[in-house]
Design an enzyme around this catalytic site. Structure first.
Site, short mmCIF file in Angstrom:
data_model
loop_
_atom_site.label_atom_id
_atom_site.label_comp_id
_atom_site.label_asym_id
_atom_site.label_seq_id
_atom_site.Cartn_x
_atom_site.Cartn_y
_atom_site.Cartn_z
N GLN A 173 0.65 -1.09 0.06
CA GLN A 173 0.03 -0.09 0.06
C GLN A 173 0.90 0.92 -0.37
O GLN A 173 -0.23 2.02 -0.23
CB GLN A 173 -0.82 -0.06 0.99
CG GLN A 173 -2.07 1.32 1.17
CD GLN A 173 -2.92 1.10 -0.30
OE1 GLN A 173 -3.54 -0.32 -0.19
NE2 GLN A 173 -3.16 2.47 -0.42
N ALA B 169 -5.87 4.72 -0.53
CA ALA B 169 -5.36 5.12 1.12
C ALA B 169 -4.01 5.34 1.26
O ALA B 169 -3.58 4.88 0.55
CB ALA B 169 -6.07 3.91 2.01
N SER C 21 -5.44 1.73 5.65
CA SER C 21 -6.45 1.18 3.99
C SER C 21 -6.92 -0.29 4.71
O SER C 21 -6.47 -1.23 5.06
CB SER C 21 -4.97 1.00 2.51
OG SER C 21 -5.54 -0.36 1.89
N HIS D 160 -7.71 -3.06 2.45
CA HIS D 160 -7.29 -3.59 1.88
C HIS D 160 -5.93 -4.18 2.78
O HIS D 160 -5.88 -5.45 2.91
CB HIS D 160 -6.76 -2.94 0.52
CG HIS D 160 -7.49 -2.96 -0.82
ND1 HIS D 160 -8.02 -4.01 -1.11
CD2 HIS D 160 -7.74 -1.42 -1.05
CE1 HIS D 160 -8.88 -3.23 -2.15
NE2 HIS D 160 -8.78 -1.51 -2.07
N ASP E 112 -11.59 -5.04 -4.92
CA ASP E 112 -12.71 -4.52 -5.78
C ASP E 112 -12.56 -4.78 -6.83
O ASP E 112 -12.07 -5.93 -7.36
CB ASP E 112 -11.19 -3.44 -6.36
CG ASP E 112 -10.51 -1.95 -5.35
OD1 ASP E 112 -12.05 -1.36 -4.07
OD2 ASP E 112 -9.74 -1.82 -4.70
N GLU F 56 -16.57 4.91 -5.50
CA GLU F 56 -15.92 4.69 -5.95
C GLU F 56 -16.74 2.54 -5.89
O GLU F 56 -16.97 2.19 -4.81
CB GLU F 56 -15.01 3.29 -4.87
CG GLU F 56 -13.76 4.17 -5.10
CD GLU F 56 -12.35 3.71 -4.38
OE1 GLU F 56 -12.08 2.78 -3.78
OE2 GLU F 56 -11.23 4.66 -3.70
N TRP G 72 -16.64 0.35 -7.53
CA TRP G 72 -15.92 -1.22 -7.78
C TRP G 72 -15.03 -1.59 -6.11
O TRP G 72 -14.83 -2.95 -5.86
CB TRP G 72 -15.06 -0.79 -8.26
CG TRP G 72 -13.66 0.50 -8.13
CD1 TRP G 72 -12.71 0.04 -7.11
CD2 TRP G 72 -14.36 1.54 -8.21
NE1 TRP G 72 -12.16 1.07 -6.60
CE2 TRP G 72 -12.78 1.42 -7.86
CE3 TRP G 72 -14.47 1.82 -9.24
CZ2 TRP G 72 -12.71 3.38 -7.67
CZ3 TRP G 72 -14.15 3.36 -8.88
CH2 TRP G 72 -13.48 3.84 -8.58
N HIS G 73 -15.48 -0.96 -4.31
CA HIS G 73 -14.51 -1.37 -3.61
C HIS G 73 -15.62 -1.62 -2.66
O HIS G 73 -17.08 -0.90 -1.53
CB HIS G 73 -13.62 -0.56 -3.10
CG HIS G 73 -13.42 -0.13 -1.63
ND1 HIS G 73 -11.88 -0.54 -1.73
CD2 HIS G 73 -14.31 -0.28 -0.57
CE1 HIS G 73 -11.66 -0.58 -0.51
NE2 HIS G 73 -12.96 -0.47 0.49
#
Length: 304
Positions: A191, A212, A217, A219, A226, A275, A277-278
């Site tokens: 990240q 982020a 983040s 993630h 995503d 977003e 997609w997230h």
């Protein structure tokens, strides 16, 4: 003579009662704030009383007008504190403190994460934990139950999130909806590279909008993924929203424990751009609650 004695006795009882009432008022007034932490714009004028939710005393009643507070210097970027103090007529006192980040805003009230001092979350393993620009994971934390996801052996989610994503993926496929994973778990170091590249190529404003800061983040949690309707080219754009998978996210993701983490109408709340997609796994119970109320994780924790 008896009449005078009676008057004296009555007066004595009244005075004794008043004294007793005064002595019994030992309860501090109630003072609550609307926020525990806020961001205000550089060089802005602060409406201090607007952050007070309640200032009440059982004996004295409404006391918002007598709440005292210190003022902050909005000409300086950084973290400051406002301490609110409420004292009733009996001298009972209550204090509440609010953390204030003085930041320079970009468009849509987005601010750079480099300008704020984050709180380190104490429960990173919790699937409902809040991670954002002001809530950071411990730098060395990583999930210990990562598994490869259904459509890529090179992308990972935590075990519980992975099981839910597998169900979500198969449900989409059963409806004839193509779904491609683009990014899942990312380590702190990955990240960090991602953030630095975004800043270098697109600038800090863009990076603050769509990327982020390392340690902040979702993630890194192993709970976010995503996804897109295609696996090549520019696949993470707002076009995802109008695709079949984008519509399926909106209608069905919550049934599997996922939420659309950064909605279009919540940019000023999440502090990230839209977003579609997230998606983020939070568990079925919380996902259903957030979906029903139409709120984000930030709003949920504010109300909790």
């Amino acid at each position: 003579m008896k009449r005078y004695v009676s008057v004296i006795l009555v007066m004595g009882l009244l005075l004794s009662g008043c004294s007793k009432d005064k002595e019994e008022d030992k309860e501090a007034p109630v003072l609550t704030l609307k926020e525990k932490r806020v961001q205000v714009e550089l060089n802005s004028k602060v409406d201090y009383q607007s952050f007070i939710e309640k200032a009440m005393d059982e004996v004295d009643g409404e006391l918002i007008s007598v709440v005292k507070y210190n003022e902050i210097d909005t000409s300086q970027i950084g973290q400051q504190e406002i301490t609110y103090t409420l004292k009733d007529k009996a001298g009972n006192e209550t204090k509440q403190t609010m953390v204030v980040d003085v930041v320079k805003y970009f468009k849509n009230k987005i601010f750079s994460p480099t300008q704020v001092q984050p709180e380190i979350v104490k429960n990173p393993e919790d699937i409902t934990v809040l991670v954002n620009k002001v809530h950071q994971l411990p730098q060395d934390w990583e999930p210990n139950d990562l598994e490869p996801i259904i459509d890529s052996k090179f992308r990972y989610l935590r075990k519980e999130a992975n099981a839910a994503f597998t169900k979500f993926y198969k449900a989409a496929k059963a409806k004839g909806i193509e779904i491609y994973s683009v990014s899942a778990y990312r380590s702190y170091q990955k990240q960090k590279i991602n953030w630095e590249n975004q800043v270098k190529v697109f600038g800090e404003e863009y990076a603050s909008l769509y990327s982020a800061y390392p340690g902040r983040s979702e993630h890194q949690l192993g709970l976010a993924i995503d996804i897109s309707y295609k696996n090549q080219g520019d696949n993470l754009t707002e076009k995802v929203a109008s695709s079949d998978i984008g519509k399926f996210i909106e209608s069905d993701a919550y049934k599997y424990g996922f939420i659309l983490r950064y909605p279009k109408d919540k940019v000023s709340i999440t502090n990230y751009g839209y977003e579609p997609w997230h998606i983020r796994y939070v568990g079925v119970d919380l996902a259903k609650k957030l979906h029903k109320q139409g709120i984000t994780l930030e709003e949920y924790y504010k109300e909790a």
